[in-house]
Design a protein around this motif. Structure first.
Motif, PDB file in Angstrom:
ATOM      1  N   THR A   4      88.275  68.444  74.562  1.00 10.91           N
ATOM      2  CA  THR A   4      86.965  68.764  74.014  1.00 10.91           C
ATOM      3  C   THR A   4      85.899  67.913  74.688  1.00 10.91           C
ATOM      4  O   THR A   4      86.066  66.703  74.824  1.00 10.91           O
ATOM      5  CB  THR A   4      86.944  68.487  72.501  1.00 10.91           C
ATOM      6  N   PRO A   5      84.795  68.522  75.097  1.00 10.18           N
ATOM      7  CA  PRO A   5      83.719  67.693  75.677  1.00 10.18           C
ATOM      8  C   PRO A   5      83.155  66.717  74.656  1.00 10.18           C
ATOM      9  O   PRO A   5      83.233  66.944  73.454  1.00 10.18           O
ATOM     10  CB  PRO A   5      82.651  68.724  76.072  1.00 10.18           C
ATOM     11  N   ILE A   6      82.599  65.636  75.155  1.00  6.87           N
ATOM     12  CA  ILE A   6      81.894  64.669  74.316  1.00  6.87           C
ATOM     13  C   ILE A   6      80.474  65.180  74.152  1.00  6.87           C
ATOM     14  O   ILE A   6      79.805  65.497  75.145  1.00  6.87           O
ATOM     15  CB  ILE A   6      81.899  63.275  74.971  1.00  6.87           C
ATOM     16  N   THR A   7      80.007  65.269  72.927  1.00  9.19           N
ATOM     17  CA  THR A   7      78.671  65.786  72.664  1.00  9.19           C
ATOM     18  C   THR A   7      77.886  64.820  71.789  1.00  9.19           C
ATOM     19  O   THR A   7      78.444  64.000  71.072  1.00  9.19           O
ATOM     20  CB  THR A   7      78.725  67.162  71.963  1.00  9.19           C
ATOM     21  N   GLY A   8      76.573  64.972  71.857  1.00 10.03           N
ATOM     22  CA  GLY A   8      75.702  64.158  71.023  1.00 10.03           C
ATOM     23  C   GLY A   8      74.265  64.590  71.182  1.00 10.03           C
ATOM     24  O   GLY A   8      73.954  65.550  71.888  1.00 10.03           O
ATOM     25  N   GLY A   9      73.387  63.860  70.530  1.00  9.49           N
ATOM     26  CA  GLY A   9      71.978  64.185  70.612  1.00  9.49           C
ATOM     27  C   GLY A   9      71.150  63.325  69.689  1.00  9.49           C
ATOM     28  O   GLY A   9      71.656  62.417  69.023  1.00  9.49           O
ATOM     29  N   ALA A  99      76.019  55.041  72.105  1.00  7.01           N
ATOM     30  CA  ALA A  99      77.077  55.551  71.242  1.00  7.01           C
ATOM     31  C   ALA A  99      76.594  55.981  69.860  1.00  7.01           C
ATOM     32  O   ALA A  99      77.228  56.810  69.218  1.00  7.01           O
ATOM     33  CB  ALA A  99      78.193  54.524  71.114  1.00  7.01           C
ATOM     34  N   GLY A 100      75.480  55.465  69.402  1.00 11.45           N
ATOM     35  CA  GLY A 100      74.949  55.874  68.112  1.00 11.45           C
ATOM     36  C   GLY A 100      74.496  57.321  68.080  1.00 11.45           C
ATOM     37  O   GLY A 100      74.256  57.866  67.007  1.00 11.45           O
ATOM     38  N   THR A 101      74.410  57.962  69.232  1.00 14.23           N
ATOM     39  CA  THR A 101      73.967  59.359  69.308  1.00 14.23           C
ATOM     40  C   THR A 101      75.125  60.345  69.408  1.00 14.23           C
ATOM     41  O   THR A 101      74.900  61.553  69.491  1.00 14.23           O
ATOM     42  CB  THR A 101      73.018  59.570  70.509  1.00 14.23           C
ATOM     43  N   LEU A 102      76.356  59.854  69.389  1.00 21.43           N
ATOM     44  CA  LEU A 102      77.531  60.725  69.484  1.00 21.43           C
ATOM     45  C   LEU A 102      77.686  61.596  68.243  1.00 21.43           C
ATOM     46  O   LEU A 102      77.472  61.137  67.113  1.00 21.43           O
ATOM     47  CB  LEU A 102      78.802  59.892  69.635  1.00 21.43           C
ATOM     48  N   ASP A 103      78.096  62.847  68.434  1.00 22.05           N
ATOM     49  CA  ASP A 103      78.435  63.700  67.289  1.00 22.05           C
ATOM     50  C   ASP A 103      79.687  63.181  66.593  1.00 22.05           C
ATOM     51  O   ASP A 103      79.791  63.237  65.374  1.00 22.05           O
ATOM     52  CB  ASP A 103      78.669  65.140  67.749  1.00 22.05           C
ATOM     53  N   ASP A 104      80.646  62.691  67.380  1.00 19.67           N
ATOM     54  CA  ASP A 104      81.883  62.140  66.839  1.00 19.67           C
ATOM     55  C   ASP A 104      81.956  60.659  67.214  1.00 19.67           C
ATOM     56  O   ASP A 104      82.366  60.318  68.319  1.00 19.67           O
ATOM     57  CB  ASP A 104      83.091  62.889  67.405  1.00 19.67           C
TER      58      ASP A 104
END
Length: 138
Positions: A4-9, A99-104
């Motif tokens: 699974t790709p690493i996602t965030g925002g 890292a605080g912006t990661l979805d997971d």
């Protein structure tokens, strides 16, 4: 890394990212600039090859002098102000994602601490990190 790709925002969702490769490094930065930028005692970061990261949405960039004398470019959302990543898109070989912006958030598994000389006494280091007093290689 999982398939699974690493996602965030950002907080409001106006800026998103997706990473399709394993991180080059993960850790904590205690330099004064990262502390000021984050409003915390450190920034938890993950480094990736720029070719593996895709961004959507517009960011604003704040540039300051880096410890090595060059520029440090931090991207943030112009809508909600979330600090997202380092480096100018299309101009760098690596991006630093915060890292605080990661979805997971479980994706973040730090292995290093940098600029430990600047770490506030109230920040406790997790066990098992490789600790550098400055930036490795300085």
């Amino acid at each position: 890394m999982s398939e699974t790709p690493i996602t965030g925002g950002c907080f409001c969702g106006a800026v998103r990212y997706e990473v399709t490769a394993a991180p080059l490094n993960m850790g904590y930065c205690f330099c004064a600039d990262c502390r000021k930028a984050s409003g915390s005692g450190f920034i938890p970061f993950m480094g990736f090859a720029a070719s593996a990261v895709r961004f959507s949405g517009e960011t604003r960039v704040f540039t300051s002098k880096a410890a090595r004398g060059g520029n440090s470019d931090r991207n943030f959302c112009p809508v909600c102000g979330s600090l997202l990543f380092g480096g100018i898109v299309g101009q760098v070989e690596q991006h630093t994602l915060y890292a605080g912006t990661l979805d997971d958030p479980s994706v973040f598994q730090p292995t290093i601490a940098i600029f430990n000389r600047d770490r506030p006494a109230w920040v406790v280091l997790p066990p098992g990190l490789t600790v550098f007093e400055t930036m490795p290689g300085m």
